[in-house]
Design a protein around this motif. Structure first.
Motif, mmCIF file in Angstrom:
data_model
loop_
_atom_site.group_PDB
_atom_site.id
_atom_site.type_symbol
_atom_site.label_atom_id
_atom_site.label_comp_id
_atom_site.label_asym_id
_atom_site.label_seq_id
_atom_site.Cartn_x
_atom_site.Cartn_y
_atom_site.Cartn_z
ATOM 1 N N PRO A 1 0.824 -1.223 0.000
ATOM 2 C CA PRO A 1 0.000 0.000 0.000
ATOM 3 C C PRO A 1 0.859 1.276 0.000
ATOM 4 O O PRO A 1 0.525 2.255 -0.670
ATOM 5 C CB PRO A 1 -0.829 -0.124 1.283
ATOM 6 C CG PRO A 1 -0.931 -1.601 1.515
ATOM 7 C CD PRO A 1 0.421 -2.132 1.093
ATOM 8 N N GLU B 1 2.163 1.817 -3.498
ATOM 9 C CA GLU B 1 1.114 2.402 -4.344
ATOM 10 C C GLU B 1 1.042 3.916 -4.160
ATOM 11 O O GLU B 1 1.032 4.679 -5.133
ATOM 12 C CB GLU B 1 -0.251 1.814 -3.986
ATOM 13 C CG GLU B 1 -0.470 0.387 -4.393
ATOM 14 C CD GLU B 1 -1.843 -0.093 -3.969
ATOM 15 O OE1 GLU B 1 -2.379 -0.979 -4.651
ATOM 16 O OE2 GLU B 1 -2.384 0.395 -2.950
ATOM 17 N N GLU B 2 0.993 4.331 -2.899
ATOM 18 C CA GLU B 2 0.859 5.760 -2.596
ATOM 19 C C GLU B 2 2.081 6.545 -3.062
ATOM 20 O O GLU B 2 1.956 7.642 -3.615
ATOM 21 C CB GLU B 2 0.649 5.945 -1.095
ATOM 22 C CG GLU B 2 0.306 7.365 -0.706
ATOM 23 C CD GLU B 2 0.041 7.512 0.781
ATOM 24 O OE1 GLU B 2 0.432 8.558 1.336
ATOM 25 O OE2 GLU B 2 -0.539 6.587 1.378
ATOM 26 N N LEU C 1 -5.148 0.093 -9.683
ATOM 27 C CA LEU C 1 -4.864 -0.368 -8.327
ATOM 28 C C LEU C 1 -5.848 -1.460 -7.921
ATOM 29 O O LEU C 1 -7.062 -1.268 -7.976
ATOM 30 C CB LEU C 1 -4.978 0.793 -7.321
ATOM 31 C CG LEU C 1 -3.957 1.920 -7.433
ATOM 32 C CD1 LEU C 1 -4.238 2.971 -6.371
ATOM 33 C CD2 LEU C 1 -2.537 1.386 -7.276
ATOM 34 N N SER D 1 -6.516 1.874 -0.619
ATOM 35 C CA SER D 1 -6.423 1.873 -2.088
ATOM 36 C C SER D 1 -7.784 2.149 -2.715
ATOM 37 O O SER D 1 -7.878 2.841 -3.738
ATOM 38 C CB SER D 1 -5.851 0.545 -2.596
ATOM 39 O OG SER D 1 -6.643 -0.553 -2.197
ATOM 40 N N LYS E 1 -8.788 5.488 -5.108
ATOM 41 C CA LYS E 1 -9.456 5.381 -6.404
ATOM 42 C C LYS E 1 -10.765 6.182 -6.404
ATOM 43 O O LYS E 1 -11.091 6.870 -7.367
ATOM 44 C CB LYS E 1 -9.733 3.905 -6.711
ATOM 45 C CG LYS E 1 -10.072 3.634 -8.157
ATOM 46 C CD LYS E 1 -10.383 2.180 -8.422
ATOM 47 C CE LYS E 1 -9.192 1.277 -8.242
ATOM 48 N NZ LYS E 1 -9.470 -0.092 -8.744
#
Length: 419
Positions: A243, A246-247, A265, A272, A276
């Motif tokens: 996570p 992703e960020e 994602l 997440s 989105k």
């Protein structure tokens, strides 16, 4: 509808709206940032100040088109056996048994790059690049061979220690102005082995910290100062550092590429899903602002009528982005040993007519119509349809995102009981 949009629609002081625009916009986007570049925010603010509403609409449209059409090319580098193919499959939402997945457990025999297109988003390609473990490795030659300029960023993968060649490659990637990230895979295996060998003294957080410290020391010793390292498991992406990866990627990508990355994602965590959701709500708001700006221009067609098939298509699109389309729901049902009807019983977004018949949407739309027409006149029915669509799309995205979180928690709960 938010106060900024209401003030805009009733044609209040545009100079004041210009002052309020950027502070208000920042409240709409998530912490990873929005899809409008800072220079375009300044251009919109300047156009608002001079009441050049056609320019406002054009800049928003330009930004949205750029975001929707941006290609994304991700380079993944690692030796055979590091979990590189599994990592690529996980990002593409595919298991290793599904058609089109990257081959897992295959010994690398060539120095060729292999593209893997995202199954839902064809503009997104993950490139499986050959490892750097050859004795005569030369980073400059390697980067030329794999055509480094075509990638948006590089992910360097290892399942144990990063090599000197990885460090040399990272330094050269930095020199050419590209971003790179170190990903340490198979962390779940390390934890399992450690717990098996030391059941009495095993502490999960301590082991993870040791892995992190070892990676930092390893990379520092071979010449990479302050490396950014993410610990992941390709089979438990919601756990460990994925996570955070992703960020970080969302924050550091060029603004016009954030939207496409947010779309792909996987629904691994509430965070997440919320990231989105924020991107879609931002887009809905920008579309509404663009249409509102055009409404002030004589003879400009800006409001479409309320078309049920078109609205159902919009809902289906949101469902697809959040893994709630018909095919995905069937897959989830099989995974959980449930029927599709059972899933429908605790979700709301799979029933189109339930959403469009929500009386609160019409009430909100009518309040905005009264506010708009009291100042501007105009055709109440046309304005009503515009507001109804705006509120309905917000209802769609919020209900779909909420259902995605419900299904995520239900899935995690059932799978944990099976272990």
């Amino acid at each position: 509808m938010d106060k900024f949009m209401c003030d805009f629609l009733v044609g209040k002081n545009f100079q004041q709206l210009a002052i309020n625009f950027i502070p208000h916009y920042t409240t709409l986007v998530n912490k990873a940032g929005g899809i409008i570049a800072s220079e375009n925010l300044d251009r919109i603010q300047a156009a608002l100040k001079e009441a050049k509403l056609k320019d406002v609409a054009d800049i928003i449209e330009e930004s949205l088109v750029a975001a929707e059409n941006a290609p994304l090319d991700v380079a993944v580098i690692g030796e055979s056996g590091t979990g590189k193919s599994s990592f690529i499959n996980a990002l593409r939402g595919l298991s290793y048994e599904e058609e089109g997945s990257a081959s897992v457990g295959v010994v690398e025999t060539t120095m060729k790059k292999t593209p893997y297109q995202h199954p839902k988003y064809p503009k997104v390609t993950f490139w499986d690049l050959p490892g750097t473990g050859t004795p005569n490795f030369h980073p400059h030659e390697y980067l030329e061979m794999v055509e480094f300029a075509t990638y948006d960023f590089f992910i360097i993968i290892s399942s144990s220690r990063f090599s000197l060649n990885d460090a040399l490659l990272a330094q050269n990637i930095k020199e050419i102005g590209k971003k790179f990230y170190f990903v340490r895979t198979k962390v779940d295996n390390d934890l399992y082995n450690e717990e098996k060998s030391k059941p009495m003294s095993f502490k999960r957080e301590r082991v993870l910290q040791q892995i992190q410290d070892n990676c930092l020391a390893n990379l520092s010793n071979i010449g990479v100062p302050e490396p950014c390292i993410f610990l992941v498991s390709n089979f438990d992406l919601d756990d460990f550092d994925f996570p955070r990866l992703e960020e970080t990627l969302l924050k550091e990508l060029p603004v016009h590429k954030r939207h496409i990355f947010a779309l792909l994602l996987p629904n691994l965590s509430d965070t997440s899903i919320e990231m989105k959701r924020a991107f879609f709500k931002e887009k809905i708001w920008l579309d509404a602002l663009k249409s509102s700006a055009l409404s002030f221009i004589p003879f400009m067609a800006c409001f479409n009528g309320f078309d049920f098939p078109q609205q159902e298509k919009c809902l289906n699109l949101y469902q697809s982005h959040f893994g709630l389309d018909e095919k995905s729901v069937k897959g989830i049902a099989e995974k959980l040993d449930m029927s599709v009807e059972e899933i429908k019983s605790f979700t709301k977004s799979l029933d189109f007519w339930l959403l469009v018949k929500d009386d609160s949407i019409a009430e909100k739309a009518m309040k905005c119509v009264e506010c708009y027409c009291s100042v501007n006149g105009g055709l109440p029915s046309t304005i009503f349809q515009f507001f109804k669509i705006y509120f309905l799309h917000l209802k769609f995205i919020n209900t779909v995102a909420d259902d995605a979180k419900i299904l995520l928690h239900k899935t995690l709960e059932i799978l944990s009981r099976r272990r």
